[in-house]
Design an enzyme around this catalytic site. Sequence first.
Site, PDB file in Angstrom:
ATOM      1  N   ASP A   1       4.954 -48.496 -53.068  1.00  0.00           N
ATOM      2  CA  ASP A   1       6.306 -48.604 -52.519  1.00  0.00           C
ATOM      3  C   ASP A   1       7.220 -49.233 -53.564  1.00  0.00           C
ATOM      4  O   ASP A   1       6.797 -49.492 -54.705  1.00  0.00           O
ATOM      5  CB  ASP A   1       6.300 -49.372 -51.193  1.00  0.00           C
ATOM      6  CG  ASP A   1       6.039 -50.872 -51.339  1.00  0.00           C
ATOM      7  OD1 ASP A   1       5.795 -51.354 -52.470  1.00  0.00           O
ATOM      8  OD2 ASP A   1       6.083 -51.566 -50.311  1.00  0.00           O
ATOM      9  N   HIS A   2       8.452 -49.508 -53.169  1.00  0.00           N
ATOM     10  CA  HIS A   2       9.438 -50.030 -54.110  1.00  0.00           C
ATOM     11  C   HIS A   2       9.022 -51.350 -54.754  1.00  0.00           C
ATOM     12  O   HIS A   2       9.373 -51.630 -55.882  1.00  0.00           O
ATOM     13  CB  HIS A   2      10.819 -50.169 -53.439  1.00  0.00           C
ATOM     14  CG  HIS A   2      10.836 -51.099 -52.270  1.00  0.00           C
ATOM     15  ND1 HIS A   2      10.376 -50.713 -51.021  1.00  0.00           N
ATOM     16  CD2 HIS A   2      11.243 -52.390 -52.160  1.00  0.00           C
ATOM     17  CE1 HIS A   2      10.507 -51.739 -50.192  1.00  0.00           C
ATOM     18  NE2 HIS A   2      11.033 -52.761 -50.854  1.00  0.00           N
TER      19      HIS A   2
ATOM     20  N   CYS B   1       1.692 -52.505 -53.202  1.00  0.00           N
ATOM     21  CA  CYS B   1       2.929 -52.940 -52.544  1.00  0.00           C
ATOM     22  C   CYS B   1       3.194 -54.361 -53.013  1.00  0.00           C
ATOM     23  O   CYS B   1       2.629 -54.790 -54.011  1.00  0.00           O
ATOM     24  CB  CYS B   1       2.845 -52.812 -51.021  1.00  0.00           C
ATOM     25  SG  CYS B   1       1.706 -53.935 -50.180  1.00  0.00           S
ATOM     26  N   GLY B   2       4.025 -55.093 -52.326  1.00  0.00           N
ATOM     27  CA  GLY B   2       4.380 -56.434 -52.765  1.00  0.00           C
ATOM     28  C   GLY B   2       3.193 -57.345 -52.990  1.00  0.00           C
ATOM     29  O   GLY B   2       3.102 -58.041 -53.987  1.00  0.00           O
TER      30      GLY B   2
ATOM     31  N   GLY C   1      -0.150 -56.196 -51.526  1.00  0.00           N
ATOM     32  CA  GLY C   1      -1.339 -55.390 -51.266  1.00  0.00           C
ATOM     33  C   GLY C   1      -1.842 -55.436 -49.838  1.00  0.00           C
ATOM     34  O   GLY C   1      -2.721 -54.663 -49.468  1.00  0.00           O
TER      35      GLY C   1
ATOM     36  N   GLY D   1      -0.076 -55.077 -46.647  1.00  0.00           N
ATOM     37  CA  GLY D   1       0.412 -54.036 -45.742  1.00  0.00           C
ATOM     38  C   GLY D   1      -0.116 -52.661 -46.085  1.00  0.00           C
ATOM     39  O   GLY D   1      -0.556 -51.905 -45.212  1.00  0.00           O
TER      40      GLY D   1
ATOM     41  N   HIS E   1     -20.612 -52.999 -52.966  1.00  0.00           N
ATOM     42  CA  HIS E   1     -21.205 -53.531 -51.737  1.00  0.00           C
ATOM     43  C   HIS E   1     -20.623 -52.883 -50.497  1.00  0.00           C
ATOM     44  O   HIS E   1     -21.320 -52.727 -49.492  1.00  0.00           O
ATOM     45  CB  HIS E   1     -20.986 -55.041 -51.629  1.00  0.00           C
ATOM     46  CG  HIS E   1     -21.725 -55.822 -52.673  1.00  0.00           C
ATOM     47  ND1 HIS E   1     -21.896 -57.177 -52.577  1.00  0.00           N
ATOM     48  CD2 HIS E   1     -22.326 -55.456 -53.826  1.00  0.00           C
ATOM     49  CE1 HIS E   1     -22.577 -57.611 -53.634  1.00  0.00           C
ATOM     50  NE2 HIS E   1     -22.837 -56.583 -54.405  1.00  0.00           N
TER      51      HIS E   1
ATOM     52  N   ARG F   1     -29.351 -52.212 -47.813  1.00  0.00           N
ATOM     53  CA  ARG F   1     -28.583 -53.112 -46.944  1.00  0.00           C
ATOM     54  C   ARG F   1     -27.086 -52.786 -46.970  1.00  0.00           C
ATOM     55  O   ARG F   1     -26.425 -52.821 -45.941  1.00  0.00           O
ATOM     56  CB  ARG F   1     -28.820 -54.579 -47.293  1.00  0.00           C
ATOM     57  CG  ARG F   1     -28.309 -54.976 -48.658  1.00  0.00           C
ATOM     58  CD  ARG F   1     -28.769 -56.384 -49.044  1.00  0.00           C
ATOM     59  NE  ARG F   1     -28.445 -56.638 -50.434  1.00  0.00           N
ATOM     60  CZ  ARG F   1     -27.596 -57.569 -50.841  1.00  0.00           C
ATOM     61  NH1 ARG F   1     -26.991 -58.354 -49.963  1.00  0.00           N
ATOM     62  NH2 ARG F   1     -27.362 -57.733 -52.118  1.00  0.00           N
TER      63      ARG F   1
ATOM     64  N   ARG G   1     -24.875 -50.997 -43.763  1.00  0.00           N
ATOM     65  CA  ARG G   1     -23.647 -51.601 -43.246  1.00  0.00           C
ATOM     66  C   ARG G   1     -22.475 -50.626 -43.293  1.00  0.00           C
ATOM     67  O   ARG G   1     -21.685 -50.542 -42.346  1.00  0.00           O
ATOM     68  CB  ARG G   1     -23.320 -52.868 -44.040  1.00  0.00           C
ATOM     69  CG  ARG G   1     -24.360 -53.952 -43.830  1.00  0.00           C
ATOM     70  CD  ARG G   1     -24.248 -55.059 -44.832  1.00  0.00           C
ATOM     71  NE  ARG G   1     -25.339 -56.029 -44.644  1.00  0.00           N
ATOM     72  CZ  ARG G   1     -25.718 -56.888 -45.556  1.00  0.00           C
ATOM     73  NH1 ARG G   1     -25.094 -56.939 -46.724  1.00  0.00           N
ATOM     74  NH2 ARG G   1     -26.705 -57.720 -45.312  1.00  0.00           N
TER      75      ARG G   1
END
Length: 150
Positions: free
Chosen positions: A8-9, A65-66, A68, A70, A98, A131, A135
């Site tokens: 984004d901006h 983004c600003g 990370g 959102g 992982h 493992r 998961r």
Amino acid sequence: MKLFIGADHRGADLAKELYETLKEEGYDITKTEIPTTEEDDYPDFAFDVCKHVLENKENLGIVICGNGIGISIAANKVKGIRCARVTTKEDAHHAKNHNGANVIAFGGLSLEDALEIVKTFIETPFPNEERHMRRIQKIIDYEQGVYNGL
């Protein structure tokens, strides 16, 4: 493996620098064609990058983004995407090795730090330990509505 990048901006300048540097270094990288404006919305960039990542299981995505947060939330709404917000190369390694992350998110980093994180993400193998795979499969099963472990 192809890389897809979108921002984004608030992440556009870093995304542009990353794209140009990685392209120069020979990586197969594509940036989103969604125009960046002061009124843009980070989910649009996340969804666009993620749809391309899903075209091939070897593809990887980078969303910025600003900070990370959102954009990582938006990316994780896309079925089949496992996006991790990362701030260090160790985060990037663990996210992929992982947790099977196929997209990473961040913001507010220097170009040098971002390159270190992205290259670690690219070079780290996907999980092969039982493992970790167990998961990740639980997450996939839950996402597909077939997890009965609760």
